[in-house]
Scaffold this active site. Structure first.
Site, short mmCIF file in Angstrom:
data_model
loop_
_atom_site.label_atom_id
_atom_site.label_comp_id
_atom_site.label_asym_id
_atom_site.label_seq_id
_atom_site.Cartn_x
_atom_site.Cartn_y
_atom_site.Cartn_z
N ARG A 66 79.76 28.83 41.43
CA ARG A 66 80.12 29.03 42.84
C ARG A 66 80.43 30.51 43.10
O ARG A 66 80.28 31.00 44.20
CB ARG A 66 81.30 28.12 43.22
CG ARG A 66 81.77 28.27 44.66
CD ARG A 66 82.49 27.03 45.18
NE ARG A 66 83.46 26.49 44.25
CZ ARG A 66 84.69 27.02 44.00
NH1 ARG A 66 85.08 28.10 44.64
NH2 ARG A 66 85.49 26.46 43.13
N TYR A 119 68.14 30.47 67.51
CA TYR A 119 67.88 29.23 66.78
C TYR A 119 68.89 28.17 67.25
O TYR A 119 70.08 28.48 67.41
CB TYR A 119 68.05 29.51 65.29
CG TYR A 119 67.89 28.30 64.42
CD1 TYR A 119 66.64 27.72 64.23
CD2 TYR A 119 68.98 27.74 63.77
CE1 TYR A 119 66.49 26.61 63.43
CE2 TYR A 119 68.83 26.63 62.95
CZ TYR A 119 67.58 26.07 62.79
OH TYR A 119 67.43 24.97 61.99
N ASP A 189 69.71 38.03 62.83
CA ASP A 189 68.96 36.98 62.13
C ASP A 189 67.50 37.42 62.17
O ASP A 189 66.86 37.42 63.22
CB ASP A 189 69.17 35.64 62.84
CG ASP A 189 68.43 34.49 62.14
OD1 ASP A 189 67.45 34.76 61.43
OD2 ASP A 189 68.84 33.33 62.34
N LYS A 214 62.46 29.61 55.01
CA LYS A 214 61.23 29.81 55.77
C LYS A 214 60.27 30.71 54.98
O LYS A 214 59.90 30.36 53.89
CB LYS A 214 61.57 30.37 57.15
CG LYS A 214 62.73 29.63 57.86
CD LYS A 214 62.40 28.20 58.23
CE LYS A 214 63.60 27.40 58.69
NZ LYS A 214 64.39 28.00 59.75
C1 LIG Z 1 65.66 27.77 60.23
C2 LIG Z 1 66.41 28.87 60.84
C3 LIG Z 1 67.80 28.99 60.66
C4 LIG Z 1 68.58 27.98 59.86
O1 LIG Z 1 68.19 27.98 58.53
P1 LIG Z 1 68.38 26.71 57.55
O2 LIG Z 1 67.91 27.22 56.24
O3 LIG Z 1 67.56 25.60 58.12
O4 LIG Z 1 69.83 26.37 57.58
C5 LIG Z 1 68.43 30.06 61.23
N1 LIG Z 1 67.77 30.97 61.97
C6 LIG Z 1 66.44 30.89 62.19
C7 LIG Z 1 65.77 31.93 63.02
C8 LIG Z 1 65.71 29.83 61.63
O5 LIG Z 1 64.39 29.74 61.83
#
Ligand SMILES: *Cc1c(COP(=O)(O)O)cnc(C)c1O
Length: 412
Positions: A66, A119, A189, A214
């Site tokens: 952790r 998101y 992000d 992603k």
């Molecule tokens: C998918 C996504 C998230 C969240 O990510 P997870 O891995 O599903 O928790 C946050 N921001 C964007 C732009 C995303 O496409």
């Protein structure tokens, strides 16, 4: 090379990031070319003194997983290098990273400025969890010049949260303007861009967040998030993260690190397909608008050219017609899949009005930029000819005269 010399692995001058995805995150003396999996949750230490040292060190790699883990740390150091950051910390998901940033930096009574185009999970977190904890959030239009700065409440605003390119219409935030804000910690992000598309820290932004689920992992086989920034900020977040407990699993970090190695070729292929598809759709009578930063028609085309190395594999378009047209399109694809997520090998299509955003009122949908015929496409690794042909036949099926069966179903 003489026997006593170690080989020189100094990077070539001006190494391109497509090379750095291949070279990054390798530890000194490690001869395995593939990332190494340490599935262990704990590590043995020699003495009480050594245990004390590891229990109090920031980012200890071999104490308890952790806190840190060699597989996870190798992935983190790769992301830090690619983003031009001092350090990075990974989490169990993108939302794990985003929630840790907000909860790690904000307390009750604090204020956050966030972009309206976000998101859906981030938006919900800021709209529901934050107010419950006494953290106020002001939403602004991230494309409007000076909007973030104007919403800052001096002494109260801890965080300015942006996403670029943003859900769902690939709106861009001016990273130089965001990075110039010095009265609050700024976060981007950058999931849609990946570390190869842009590096927000180079623009003065404090923290960059990715859902590595992603494009970074890129194979739909890992759920993982990552935050990169300065030594101090990441150390602070690490201290929170150890107690928050949303740390990345070594198995997911392994897949993400393995996926990262091929990000350059995958992104180039997906971008080429997206560019072709965007141009094809823009010329199609059944399509009203196409949102893609690689098109001259993108409302922020100059900004896209200035700050994106590549426009990426994602595009959004509006079908002429109603929600029925949108449904018919999504249900007519044969090669692409109906699935949420992006950046993987398979081309994915989503119809936000009937899935992710089905709960919104028509007014809320309009404010979010989602129409009844809005479709988002994440281009995969199939041959571009096949992707274009598939979406083309789905388009023909969607905009055709409704069949007898469709008419009977809609009662008309
Ligand atoms: C998918 C996504 C998230 C969240 O990510 P997870 O891995 O599903 O928790 C946050 N921001 C964007 C732009 C995303 O496409």
């Amino acid at each position: 090379m003489a026997d006593d010399e170690t080989p020189d692995r100094t990077p070539v001058p001006d190494q391109q990031p497509e090379t750095t995805v291949v070279t990054s995150g390798r530890s000194e003396g490690e001869t395995s070319l593939a990332p190494v999996l340490y599935p262990t949750s704990t590590f043995a230490f020699e003495s009480v003194e050594e245990g004390r040292r590891m229990a109090t060190a920031v980012g200890a790699e071999r104490f308890y997983s952790r806190y840190g883990n060699p597989t996870v740390n190798a992935f983190e150091s790769a992301i830090a290098e690619l983003e031009g950051a001092d350090a990075a910390r990974s989490f169990a998901s993108g939302m794990g990273a985003i929630s840790a940033v907000v909860l790690g930096l904000c307390s009750s009574g604090d204020h956050v400025v966030a972009q309206r185009q976000l998101y859906a999970g981030t938006q919900l977190f800021l709209q529901t969890v934050c107010p419950r904890l006494g953290i106020d959030v002001t939403f602004v239009d991230g494309t409007e010049s000076g909007a973030f700065e104007a919403a800052i409440q001096p002494g109260r605003t801890m965080l300015v949260f942006a996403e670029s390119p943003a859900n769902p219409r690939l709106d861009l935030v001016d990273l130089d303007a965001l990075g110039a804000i010095d009265r609050a910690t700024t976060v981007v992000d950058s999931t849609f861009a990946t570390p190869l598309g842009q590096n927000p820290i180079a623009h003065g932004v404090d923290l960059v967040v990715h859902s590595a689920t992603k494009g970074i992992a890129g194979h739909n086989d890992a759920t993982i998030g990552v935050v990169a920034g300065s030594e101090d900020l990441v150390a602070w977040l690490w201290g929170f993260a150890v107690l928050h407990g949303a740390n990345a699993s070594p198995a997911d970090a392994l897949n993400a690190h393995r996926g990262l190695r091929t990000l350059g070729v995958r992104l180039a292929h997906q971008t080429a397909t997206a560019q072709r598809l965007a141009e094809h759709l823009e010329a199609h009578a059944g399509v009203e608008t196409v949102c893609y930063p690689g098109l001259d028609s993108h409302p922020q085309r100059d900004l896209a050219v200035r700050q994106l190395r590549t426009p990426g594999g994602l595009l959004t378009f509006d079908l002429a017609g109603d929600a029925e047209t949108g449904r018919r399109f999504v249900e007519s694809v044969r090669l692409a899949h109906r699935a949420t997520s992006l950046g993987g090998p398979e081309t994915l299509v989503t119809h936000p009005a009937s899935t992710t955003h089905v709960g919104l009122t028509p007014e809320e949908m309009e404010a979010t930029g989602i129409g009844p015929g809005t479709i988002r496409v994440s281009c995969g690794l199939e041959h571009a000819d096949d992707v274009v042909a598939d979406l083309d036949q789905a388009l023909a099926a969607a905009v055709r005269e409704p069949s007898t069966r469709d008419r009977a179903a809609s009662g008309g």
